[in-house]
Design a protein around this motif. Structure first.
Motif, PDB file in Angstrom:
ATOM      1  N   PRO A   1       2.535   0.135  -1.692  1.00  0.00           N
ATOM      2  CA  PRO A   1       3.547  -0.881  -2.018  1.00  0.00           C
ATOM      3  C   PRO A   1       4.795  -0.806  -1.142  1.00  0.00           C
TER       4      PRO A   1
ATOM      5  N   SER B   1       6.512 -15.446  -1.173  1.00  0.00           N
ATOM      6  CA  SER B   1       5.197 -15.415  -1.819  1.00  0.00           C
ATOM      7  C   SER B   1       4.799 -14.017  -2.298  1.00  0.00           C
ATOM      8  N   ARG B   2       5.573 -12.982  -1.938  1.00  0.00           N
ATOM      9  CA  ARG B   2       5.160 -11.610  -2.193  1.00  0.00           C
ATOM     10  C   ARG B   2       5.662 -11.038  -3.524  1.00  0.00           C
ATOM     11  N   ASN B   3       6.494 -11.783  -4.248  1.00  0.00           N
ATOM     12  CA  ASN B   3       6.964 -11.356  -5.576  1.00  0.00           C
ATOM     13  C   ASN B   3       7.623  -9.976  -5.541  1.00  0.00           C
ATOM     14  N   LEU B   4       8.618  -9.823  -4.666  1.00  0.00           N
ATOM     15  CA  LEU B   4       9.353  -8.565  -4.570  1.00  0.00           C
ATOM     16  C   LEU B   4      10.439  -8.498  -5.634  1.00  0.00           C
TER      17      LEU B   4
ATOM     18  N   MET C   1       7.907  -3.540  -4.212  1.00  0.00           N
ATOM     19  CA  MET C   1       6.850  -4.439  -4.659  1.00  0.00           C
ATOM     20  C   MET C   1       6.213  -3.855  -5.911  1.00  0.00           C
TER      21      MET C   1
ATOM     22  N   SER D   1       1.851  -6.904  -8.166  1.00  0.00           N
ATOM     23  CA  SER D   1       1.972  -7.768  -6.985  1.00  0.00           C
ATOM     24  C   SER D   1       1.218  -7.173  -5.806  1.00  0.00           C
TER      25      SER D   1
ATOM     26  N   LYS E   1      -2.560  -7.810  -6.166  1.00  0.00           N
ATOM     27  CA  LYS E   1      -2.891  -9.212  -5.868  1.00  0.00           C
ATOM     28  C   LYS E   1      -2.784  -9.502  -4.374  1.00  0.00           C
ATOM     29  N   LEU E   2      -1.778  -8.923  -3.717  1.00  0.00           N
ATOM     30  CA  LEU E   2      -1.598  -9.144  -2.284  1.00  0.00           C
ATOM     31  C   LEU E   2      -2.788  -8.606  -1.496  1.00  0.00           C
TER      32      LEU E   2
ATOM     33  N   SER F   1       7.023  -7.272   4.199  1.00  0.00           N
ATOM     34  CA  SER F   1       7.364  -8.600   3.690  1.00  0.00           C
ATOM     35  C   SER F   1       8.785  -8.997   4.076  1.00  0.00           C
TER      36      SER F   1
ATOM     37  N   ASP G   1       5.540   0.209 -13.685  1.00  0.00           N
ATOM     38  CA  ASP G   1       4.929  -0.884 -12.926  1.00  0.00           C
ATOM     39  C   ASP G   1       5.390  -0.868 -11.468  1.00  0.00           C
ATOM     40  N   TYR G   2       6.023   0.186 -11.034  1.00  0.00           N
ATOM     41  CA  TYR G   2       6.468   0.325  -9.650  1.00  0.00           C
ATOM     42  C   TYR G   2       6.339   1.788  -9.260  1.00  0.00           C
TER      43      TYR G   2
END
Length: 669
Positions: free
Chosen positions: A196, A214-217, A173, A177, A180-181, A203, A278-279
């Motif tokens: 994450p 909906s989780r944008n993985l 994730m 994301s 936001k989750l 998820s 970003d991860y």
């Protein structure tokens, strides 16, 4: 539109949407605007809604999530998904390099990849279409999460070439994301995810694929299942390049290193830069690049010898140690645990931490009441690093381990000059309960419905004392337990009955034999076929088995020489429990034939069957299939695009067959 026109339009929409998704997610070169893509997507969705029979299994509309699932099926990996050995410092890396060079050559090269902090998964494609996705599970059997994986946009539903293959990757994730989750969960009054990785894993294990959608993985692919030779690649770096051309997202930050010094430089660089991503990453994976060198290095029972995972130094924080609690494990080891004032470490709240053993407590002079430094060992298990001596007030109290077991009051001893103190009383309640909890666990007998709470109740009610007693439980006994209704009792008894059919390796692991993990249990089950045959084996026989060492051999023979153990096994046998390996055993193979006693190597692409299917058929006819060519190899079966293995076979003048000769020998034509 008439039916024929409609079918053509659906095919065209599928083709275009897959093409645009590949350009956007893999090549990072969008071909159309988001609005144009959405317009085509909505058109396809409308047609499929009105004509469900025109929905392709790999339709881009699968990204939004399908129907709610009733559960996750089991998937057996054709090639095991092994874990990696860990390195925590430069010396560990140099020791790894030395071992690699001793087994290969001084000119070995490596490839370094960022170790994504996510969930390991496997993706299987047939003729270029995504057909199945699974979790790593225990490395041999995982959970089928195909529908959830379809919702991840970096999982191609259709490849750029119509190839059949299995790839491995890491689902994760992105940090954005994750933020936001958790914000959404805060607003809904729900518990936040700790990090994450937990969010990604949670998820993908939702029974409603729409939640995963909906989780944008995202997913990075990091390898091909198998050795890759049938795809014309001879190295890990080539395999990553190849998978990228097929449409998979691979991590662009990877680097090929000519020696261990370059590896260490890469690690130092990303130790500093990792927060810019970003991860989340928790280390660096270092692999020998050449597949030929990988084959030469081989595997241990748990890990490949050609790869290692360097773990970043853990975050350290300070808190107060308020008490020390003792617990007795299933092997009798008494472990001290620090009770702490709760503190946040690497995104999770920690209130307990390992103190390992008495010697460590004395060596570090850790006292009750100390302000201590804690960290997560390997970013997972909290441990106490050291006390802050300067913060002491004089009220702190030294801790000493007791002389007797905190559960049964038996004298504690040290075995074989071990650091750990053990309770050697086989009737110790703590050990007996822990042994049962281990026996019913997923990787062992997998008896769903029995957890720590139920085991405690069963033991307190004097219904079970050993694992065999589980098979004597009745409805009348269970219905009396707290919070056990008719349905729970029925499900539990069904699960117990079903476990009787498990293959031998599940039982061997479940018995909790010291040093025998999942892989060693499988190796022993495959080798001996029955529990009786294993029990009769001596240490010499056990040590002769590839990947079974002195410790395992000694532990197995010692275990089966114990009268209490023999009594439990006799009780298990009387319940009707299966004591045989359900795979291939020596009794099942013929005494004559073209493969009996022969060592076979499969290389290149086969068309009439997969290499996995060929392997099973050869072994069923008495042959042994290995991954590398040596002077002990009898036959090399070379399919299309056979690489270095074919060259090696020709150099050693080993018999080489093509696929037609293999099929003829198998009796197919």
């Amino acid at each position: 539109m008439d039916r024929i026109e409609l079918e053509k339009r659906v095919e065209e929409l599928n083709r275009l949407l897959h093409k645009y998704a590949h350009a956007y997610y893999t090549l990072d070169k969008p071909l159309v605007s988001d609005a144009a893509y959405d317009e085509l997507f909505q058109e396809l969705l409308a047609i499929e809604t009105e004509h469900p029979d025109l929905r392709f299994p790999d339709s881009p509309t699968a990204r939004v999530g399908g129907e709610i699932l009733s559960g996750f099926g089991k998937v057996t990996h054709e090639n095991p998904m092994l874990s990696l050995a860990n390195a925590f410092n430069e010396q560990d890396l140099r020791d790894f390099d030395r071992r690699v060079q001793e087994a290969t050559s001084p000119n070995v090269s490596y490839i370094c990849e960022l170790k994504i902090d996510g969930l390991a998964i496997s993706l299987r494609y047939v003729d270029g279409r995504f057909v199945q996705g699974a979790t790593r599970g225990d490395g041999t059997v995982g959970e089928d999460i195909t529908e959830n994986l379809k919702t991840i946009r970096t999982v191609p539903l259709r490849l750029q070439e119509p190839v059949s293959l299995e790839v491995r990757g890491e689902a994760y994730m992105p940090k954005g994301s994750f933020v936001k989750l958790n914000e959404a969960r805060d607003e809904a009054g729900e518990e936040r995810f700790a990090n994450p990785r937990n969010a990604a894993a949670g998820s993908l294990r939702q029974l409603d694929p729409k939640i995963a959608a909906s989780r944008n993985l995202a997913i990075f692919v990091y390898g091909i299942g198998g050795d890759g030779s049938e795809y014309g690649v001879d190295s890990h770096s080539d395999a990553l390049d190849y998978t990228h051309t097929l449409g998979f997202q691979t991590n662009k930050e990877r680097r090929r290193c000519a020696n261990i010094d370059e590896v260490i430089s890469y690690i130092e660089e990303w130790t500093e830069k990792r927060t810019s991503l970003d991860y989340e990453i928790d280390g660096i994976v270092v692999k020998v690049d050449s597949f030929e060198d990988q084959e030469q290095l081989g595997f241990t029972a748990r890990n490949p010898r050609w790869a290692i995972a360097y773990k970043f130094p853990a975050e350290e924080v300070m808190t107060k140690l308020t008490d020390v609690e003792l617990s007795v494990g299933r092997t009798g080891v008494v472990t001290p645990t620090a009770i702490l004032e709760p503190v946040l470490v690497d995104g999770t709240t920690v209130g307990r931490a390992s103190l390992h053993n008495e010697d460590l407590i004395k060596e570090k002079d850790i006292r009750i009441g100390d302000t201590v430094i804690i960290r997560k060992a390997g970013d997972i298990i909290p441990e106490v690093v050291a006390p802050i001596i300067e913060s002491r007030t004089g009220d702190e109290m030294p801790f000493a381990m007791p002389e007797n077991c905190p559960e049964c009051d038996s004298e504690l001893v040290r075995l074989d000059e071990e650091v750990a103190l053990r309770c050697v009383n086989p009737q110790c309640p703590a050990q007996m309960k822990e042994a049962i909890i281990h026996f019913v666990s997923r990787n062992a007998m997998n008896i769903e419905g029995i957890g720590e709470r139920i085991v405690e109740q069963l033991y307190r009610a004097e219904l079970v004392y050993d694992v065999a007693d589980l098979y004597a439980l009745t409805r009348e006994q269970l219905i009396e337990l707290e919070r056990m209704g008719e349905k729970s009792v029925s499900n539990l008894l069904t699960a117990i009955e079903q476990s009787k059919e498990n293959s031998l390796e599940k039982l061997l692991f479940g018995l909790g034999i010291r040093h025998v993990g999942v892989n060693a249990a499988t190796i022993l089950a495959e080798e001996f076929g029955t529990l009786e045959a294993l029990m009769q084996a001596d240490e010499e026989k056990l040590v002769s088995i590839h990947e079974i060492g002195d410790k395992v051999a000694e532990s197995v023979t010692t275990y089966f020489n114990n009268e209490d153990v023999l009594s439990v096994i006799q009780k298990l046998e009387s319940t009707g429990l299966n004591l045989r390996y359900k795979g291939l055993t020596q009794e099942d193979v013929p005494s004559e034939g073209p493969f009996v006693g022969k060592t076979i190597v499969l290389t290149g692409k086969l068309y009439e069957m997969t290499r996995g299917e060929a392997k099973k058929q050869i072994e069923a006819l008495g042959g042994k299939v290995t991954g590398s060519v040596s002077k002990n190899t009898d036959i090399v079966v070379a399919g299309e695009a056979a690489g270095s293995k074919l060259v090696r076979a020709q150099e050693l003048e080993i018999t080489v067959w093509d696929e037609a000769q293999l099929i003829e020998a198998l009796g197919e034509i």
